[in-house]
Each structure stands twice: as structure tokens, then as C-alpha cells.
Design a protein around this motif. Structure first.
Motif, PDB file in Angstrom:
ATOM      1  N   ILE A 294       0.818  -1.205   0.000  1.00 25.07           N
ATOM      2  CA  ILE A 294       0.000   0.000   0.000  1.00 25.07           C
ATOM      3  C   ILE A 294       0.858   1.263   0.000  1.00 25.07           C
ATOM      4  N   LEU A 295       2.143   1.147   0.361  1.00 26.18           N
ATOM      5  CA  LEU A 295       3.043   2.295   0.337  1.00 26.18           C
ATOM      6  C   LEU A 295       3.624   2.535  -1.054  1.00 26.18           C
ATOM      7  N   GLY A 296       3.304   1.662  -1.989  1.00 25.72           N
ATOM      8  CA  GLY A 296       3.854   1.791  -3.332  1.00 25.72           C
ATOM      9  C   GLY A 296       5.183   1.084  -3.430  1.00 25.72           C
ATOM     10  N   ALA A 297       6.168   1.739  -4.047  1.00 23.78           N
ATOM     11  CA  ALA A 297       7.502   1.172  -4.203  1.00 23.78           C
ATOM     12  C   ALA A 297       8.532   2.114  -3.608  1.00 23.78           C
ATOM     13  N   SER A 298       9.694   1.578  -3.329  1.00 27.44           N
ATOM     14  CA  SER A 298      10.803   2.393  -2.840  1.00 27.44           C
ATOM     15  C   SER A 298      11.118   3.511  -3.825  1.00 27.44           C
ATOM     16  N   PRO A 299      11.269   4.753  -3.354  1.00 25.25           N
ATOM     17  CA  PRO A 299      11.676   5.842  -4.262  1.00 25.25           C
ATOM     18  C   PRO A 299      12.980   5.530  -4.985  1.00 25.25           C
ATOM     19  N   LYS A 300      13.870   4.805  -4.328  1.00 22.04           N
ATOM     20  CA  LYS A 300      15.128   4.421  -4.966  1.00 22.04           C
ATOM     21  C   LYS A 300      14.870   3.462  -6.128  1.00 22.04           C
TER      22      LYS A 300
ATOM     23  N   PHE B 214      14.402   2.420 -11.947  1.00 21.52           N
ATOM     24  CA  PHE B 214      13.585   1.997 -13.082  1.00 21.52           C
ATOM     25  C   PHE B 214      13.620   3.052 -14.192  1.00 21.52           C
ATOM     26  N   ALA B 215      13.526   4.300 -13.801  1.00 27.97           N
ATOM     27  CA  ALA B 215      13.556   5.392 -14.788  1.00 27.97           C
ATOM     28  C   ALA B 215      14.886   5.411 -15.539  1.00 27.97           C
ATOM     29  N   GLU B 216      15.966   5.155 -14.831  1.00 32.98           N
ATOM     30  CA  GLU B 216      17.275   5.097 -15.488  1.00 32.98           C
ATOM     31  C   GLU B 216      17.345   3.923 -16.458  1.00 32.98           C
ATOM     32  N   GLY B 217      16.696   2.828 -16.099  1.00 37.36           N
ATOM     33  CA  GLY B 217      16.690   1.656 -16.965  1.00 37.36           C
ATOM     34  C   GLY B 217      15.934   1.868 -18.255  1.00 37.36           C
ATOM     35  N   ALA B 218      15.031   2.873 -18.276  1.00 40.58           N
ATOM     36  CA  ALA B 218      14.256   3.136 -19.488  1.00 40.58           C
ATOM     37  C   ALA B 218      15.153   3.526 -20.656  1.00 40.58           C
ATOM     38  N   ALA B 219      16.327   4.067 -20.362  1.00 37.14           N
ATOM     39  CA  ALA B 219      17.257   4.457 -21.423  1.00 37.14           C
ATOM     40  C   ALA B 219      17.868   3.251 -22.126  1.00 37.14           C
ATOM     41  N   LYS B 220      17.639   2.061 -21.564  1.00 43.02           N
ATOM     42  CA  LYS B 220      18.228   0.846 -22.125  1.00 43.02           C
ATOM     43  C   LYS B 220      17.172  -0.067 -22.736  1.00 43.02           C
ATOM     44  N   MET B 221      16.033   0.487 -23.086  1.00 41.70           N
ATOM     45  CA  MET B 221      14.938  -0.339 -23.590  1.00 41.70           C
ATOM     46  C   MET B 221      15.254  -1.034 -24.905  1.00 41.70           C
ATOM     47  N   ALA B 222      16.211  -0.535 -25.668  1.00 34.73           N
ATOM     48  CA  ALA B 222      16.554  -1.150 -26.951  1.00 34.73           C
ATOM     49  C   ALA B 222      17.470  -2.360 -26.790  1.00 34.73           C
ATOM     50  N   LEU B 223      17.921  -2.619 -25.562  1.00 28.60           N
ATOM     51  CA  LEU B 223      18.888  -3.684 -25.324  1.00 28.60           C
ATOM     52  C   LEU B 223      18.236  -4.912 -24.718  1.00 28.60           C
ATOM     53  N   TYR B 224      18.762  -6.075 -25.072  1.00 28.60           N
ATOM     54  CA  TYR B 224      18.340  -7.291 -24.388  1.00 28.60           C
ATOM     55  C   TYR B 224      18.917  -7.284 -22.978  1.00 28.60           C
ATOM     56  N   PRO B 225      18.174  -7.786 -22.010  1.00 26.67           N
ATOM     57  CA  PRO B 225      18.711  -7.832 -20.644  1.00 26.67           C
ATOM     58  C   PRO B 225      19.762  -8.928 -20.485  1.00 26.67           C
ATOM     59  N   ASP B 226      20.576  -8.784 -19.472  1.00 24.43           N
ATOM     60  CA  ASP B 226      21.534  -9.826 -19.107  1.00 24.43           C
ATOM     61  C   ASP B 226      20.750 -11.082 -18.737  1.00 24.43           C
ATOM     62  N   PRO B 227      20.916 -12.169 -19.456  1.00 24.54           N
ATOM     63  CA  PRO B 227      20.107 -13.362 -19.186  1.00 24.54           C
ATOM     64  C   PRO B 227      20.377 -13.985 -17.822  1.00 24.54           C
ATOM     65  N   ARG B 228      21.516 -13.686 -17.228  1.00 26.74           N
ATOM     66  CA  ARG B 228      21.820 -14.229 -15.900  1.00 26.74           C
ATOM     67  C   ARG B 228      21.447 -13.273 -14.775  1.00 26.74           C
TER      68      ARG B 228
ATOM     69  N   GLN C 153      15.335  -5.402 -13.308  1.00 28.63           N
ATOM     70  CA  GLN C 153      16.536  -5.813 -12.576  1.00 28.63           C
ATOM     71  C   GLN C 153      17.116  -4.648 -11.780  1.00 28.63           C
ATOM     72  N   LEU C 154      17.207  -3.480 -12.415  1.00 31.38           N
ATOM     73  CA  LEU C 154      17.774  -2.316 -11.740  1.00 31.38           C
ATOM     74  C   LEU C 154      16.902  -1.862 -10.570  1.00 31.38           C
ATOM     75  N   ALA C 155      15.590  -1.868 -10.780  1.00 30.64           N
ATOM     76  CA  ALA C 155      14.673  -1.474  -9.709  1.00 30.64           C
ATOM     77  C   ALA C 155      14.743  -2.456  -8.547  1.00 30.64           C
ATOM     78  N   ALA C 156      14.864  -3.735  -8.854  1.00 29.65           N
ATOM     79  CA  ALA C 156      14.937  -4.744  -7.800  1.00 29.65           C
ATOM     80  C   ALA C 156      16.197  -4.588  -6.958  1.00 29.65           C
ATOM     81  N   VAL C 157      17.319  -4.307  -7.600  1.00 32.32           N
ATOM     82  CA  VAL C 157      18.564  -4.084  -6.855  1.00 32.32           C
ATOM     83  C   VAL C 157      18.408  -2.885  -5.913  1.00 32.32           C
ATOM     84  N   ALA C 158      17.839  -1.801  -6.429  1.00 36.02           N
ATOM     85  CA  ALA C 158      17.641  -0.610  -5.605  1.00 36.02           C
ATOM     86  C   ALA C 158      16.683  -0.883  -4.451  1.00 36.02           C
ATOM     87  N   ALA C 159      15.602  -1.615  -4.729  1.00 33.38           N
ATOM     88  CA  ALA C 159      14.626  -1.936  -3.686  1.00 33.38           C
ATOM     89  C   ALA C 159      15.252  -2.802  -2.604  1.00 33.38           C
TER      90      ALA C 159
END
Length: 373
Positions: A48-54, A59-73, A266-272
Motif C-alpha cells: 500500500i506504500l507503493g515502491a521504494s523511491p530508490k 527503473f527510470a534510469e533503466g528506461a534508457a536501455k529499452m533497446a537492449l536485451y537484458p543480461d540473461p543471468r 533488474q535495476l529497480a529490484a537491486v535498488a529496492a
């Protein structure tokens, strides 16, 4: 050369393999209410608190990488989880939510005619995945809505491949002591995989969460799963993971789709994972309002199941005008969405996510009106 009539092909249709059309689809919690623009959603156990601001920033920073495949590992996330929990990186498996992890385990171990065993009110995704593989789902009776280890063991036979247990459980919110988990494992045949679903583990703050991981570390047939959907508030990003034996990881990874967890997730999860303050606030909110909501609803004459999760399960009378179905509809009409759980074999119950103070007080006031108090 024989020419096949054209109309022969027009008359035929692809046919799903046996059993697929008999699977009950997953039923998500309500997200909309007719005539109400922004209802309060307490139907899906979201944070109910939403997500961590971090996490939002990452996640917003990761948007710049939308054209790339993610690291499969998922190397960045793999390293962060391994460091936080003291786990071996090569024994981690990642999924598009823990739902995908369950499906991968079913696919890896089940052949048609094999079976899984789960508590009677087990999470629906386990059974869906098993039936999709041609497996039988065996539901062990529960004891006062608690997992019954002896009932599970009675259903295990030579064709059992997996046993699923959530602790705390969904949709009941109940839990069993870790000594019972250990007893269950010790009584299982070595060939059976014990899957410990810890989606709500962080909300049970009075237990040592390292117990699950230590059991999995030293045994060859234990899998522990976690999700970023609940305590971390990343439900829309679908990030789940598991800690399991190395040889099992190598087998499951062979059928895992290579790019199943996207870069922003992945980036959002690390920050969270690193935002201890947000996790603390999420747990504290539940610890304050879960007992309050339990006490207040019990005072209305309703039976509230003791919970260790971020929700409570409430039983309503079978009296016409006071039923669970009518209570859910009443709350929906007032802009509060809760979850009926008849599809889990609990037609007299409603599951309510712990909300903010104003949400919890409003739910109590509305149900007092509904019950005529």
C-alpha cells in the motif's frame, strides 16, 4: 499424386492437448468498480506504500536501455541477493515473478501421471503449472486453515514429484513453525522436491528467515522462493527468484527463457533490495494495522483468521444479506475492492489487504454498516 480437398483443411482446428481446457484460469483480485473512478484496491496484497523511491529512480534510469536485451543471468541482481542473504550466486534462479519459477519447476520434474501435493487452499499458480504438464494435483486437508504436515504426507506416493508449501500461506495468512517444515522435509522421500514459497515471509517478523535458506543449503531437494512483488512493492515488474541446489539450478536453467527479467526490473529490484528504510516502514505499517483490523472486525462478530502476512482473511455468516459475496459487493459499491476467495474453496471468506490508516478505518466503518452494527 493425391490432391487433398481444400475443404478438408478448412474443417480442421488445432486441438489443445488433453486437460488444458479443464484448467481453471487464475482469477486476479478486482481492479475496477463500476461507476467509481479510483477505487481503493485492497484485493491483491500489493504494498500500500507503493515502491521504494530508490527503485522508482532506478527503473527510470533503466528506461534508457529499452533497446537492449537484458543480461540473461541477471548478474547485477544475482550479486545483490547473494550478498544480502549470504547465498551462493550460482544457486539462484530468476523468473518473471515467482509464478514463472513454479512453472519451471513443474516443467522440469513432472511427466504426465506424476503428481504434486499442496495444502487444500494452496496458491493457484502451483496447480495451474502442474496441470499444464499433465500432472495430478493433490490437495491435503488443512487443520483450522493451517498447513497439516501429516495430511500432506498421507498423499505422497511413488509418483509425487513436488510438494508446495507457502509459509505464511496465501490466501489464509496462517503459518506453521519451522520445526514443522523440517519434520515435513525429513519424512519426504529424497526424490520429492519441497518448494517453500516465501512470498510473504518478510511480514512475519518474529521468525528467523535464514532457516529456510539453511535447509536448502544443506539438502538436495529443497527450493526456497521469494518475490519482489510484496514487501518491495514491485508487483508490476514481475521479479521472482529461488535458491536451490546447484544441480537443480543447472537443470531448470535449461528450459528458462533467456531474457525473462527485463533491464528496468533488474535495476529497480537491486535498488529496492538496498532500501532497508522502505522495507522497515512496510513491515511496521502491517504490524500496527493488522492486529487493529483483526480486533475491530472481530468486534463486529466476524471470524478473522490470525495472519502473519499483509492481509487478513475474514469469515462471514451464511445468513442471507450477510454473506461474503454480499459483503464484497457492498464494499465494492463504496469504492473498496477486496478479494472473494471462493475459488480457493473458501466461499464464506473475504481477503482484505492491510491498507493505510484511512483505508483500514473506512473498511471497518463500512462493514459495521453492512453487519448492522
Amino acid at each position: 499424386m493425391t490432391v487433398m480437398p481444400v475443404d478438408r483443411f478448412a474443417a480442421e482446428r488445432p486441438v489443445p492437448k488433453p486437460g488444458i481446457l479443464e484448467i481453471e484460469p487464475y482469477k486476479p483480485g478486482k481492479a475496477k468498480a463500476d461507476g467509481i473512478e479510483n477505487p481503493i484496491k485492497l484485493s491483491a496484497n500489493e504494498n500500500i506504500l507503493g515502491a521504494s523511491p530508490k527503485a522508482v529512480e532506478a527503473f527510470a534510469e533503466g528506461a534508457a536501455k529499452m533497446a537492449l536485451y537484458p543480461d540473461p543471468r541477471a548478474s547485477i541482481l544475482r550479486g545483490a541477493i547473494a550478498e544480502k542473504y549470504g547465498l551462493e550466486p550460482d544457486r539462484l534462479l530468476f523468473g518473471c515473478g515467482s509464478d514463472e519459477v513454479f512453472q519451471l519447476l513443474n516443467q522440469t520434474f513432472l511427466e504426465p501421471g506424476d503428481n504434486i501435493v499442496q495444502p487444500a487452499h494452496g496458491f493457484a499458480a502451483w496447480a495451474i503449472g502442474a496441470r499444464a504438464c499433465g500432472g495430478e494435483v493433490r490437495n491435503a486437508p488443512e487443520k483450522d486453515l493451517h498447513v497439516d504436515v501429516d495430511a500432506i504426507l498421507e498423499l505422497v506416493d511413488e509418483r509425487t514429484r513436488l510438494v508446495f508449501v507457502a509459509n505464511p500461506a496465501n490466501p489464509t495468512g496462517t503459518w506453521i513453525p519451522f520445526s514443522e517444515i523440517r519434520r515435513l522435509h525429513e519424512a519426504l522421500p529424497p526424490s520429492v522436491v519441497l518448494v517453500l514459497d516465501g512470498a510473504y515471509a518478510e511480514f512475519q517478523s518474529d521468525r528467523d528467515h535464514a532457516d529456510d535458506f539453511e535447509l536448502a543449503r544443506h539438502e538436495h531437494n529443497v527450493v526456497v522462493t521469494r518475490t519482489f512483488s510484496k514487501i518491495h512493492g514491485l508487483a508490476s515488474l514481475r521479479v521472482g527468484w529461488a535458491y536451490l541446489p546447484a544441480e537443480m539450478t543447472a537443470a531448470v536453467d535449461r528450459i528458462r527463457l533467456p531474457f525473462n527479467v527485463n533491464i528496468p526490473a533488474q535495476l529497480a529490484a537491486v535498488a529496492a533490495l538496498g532500501d532497508d528504510d522502505f522495507q522497515r516502514r512496510s513491515v511496521e505499517l502491517v504490524e500496527i494495522w493488522r492486529p487493529w483490523l483483526t480486533q475491530q472486525l472481530s468486534g463486529l462478530g466476524l471470524d478473522v483468521v490470525p495472519s502473519a502476512a499483509n492481509f487478513v482473511l475474514v469469515k462471514f455468516p451464511s445468513t442471507p444479506g450477510k454473506t461474503a459475496v454480499e459483503a464484497e459487493a457492498f464494499l465494492t459499491s463504496r469504492g473498496y475492492l477486496v478479494r472473494g476467495v471462493a475459488n480457493y474453496g473458501l466461499p464464506d471468506h473475504v481477503r482484505i489487504t492491510i491498507g493505510l490508516e484511512e483505508h483500514n478505518r473506512a473498511v471497518v466503518d463500512l462493514l459495521a454498516e453492512f453487519m448492522g452494527r
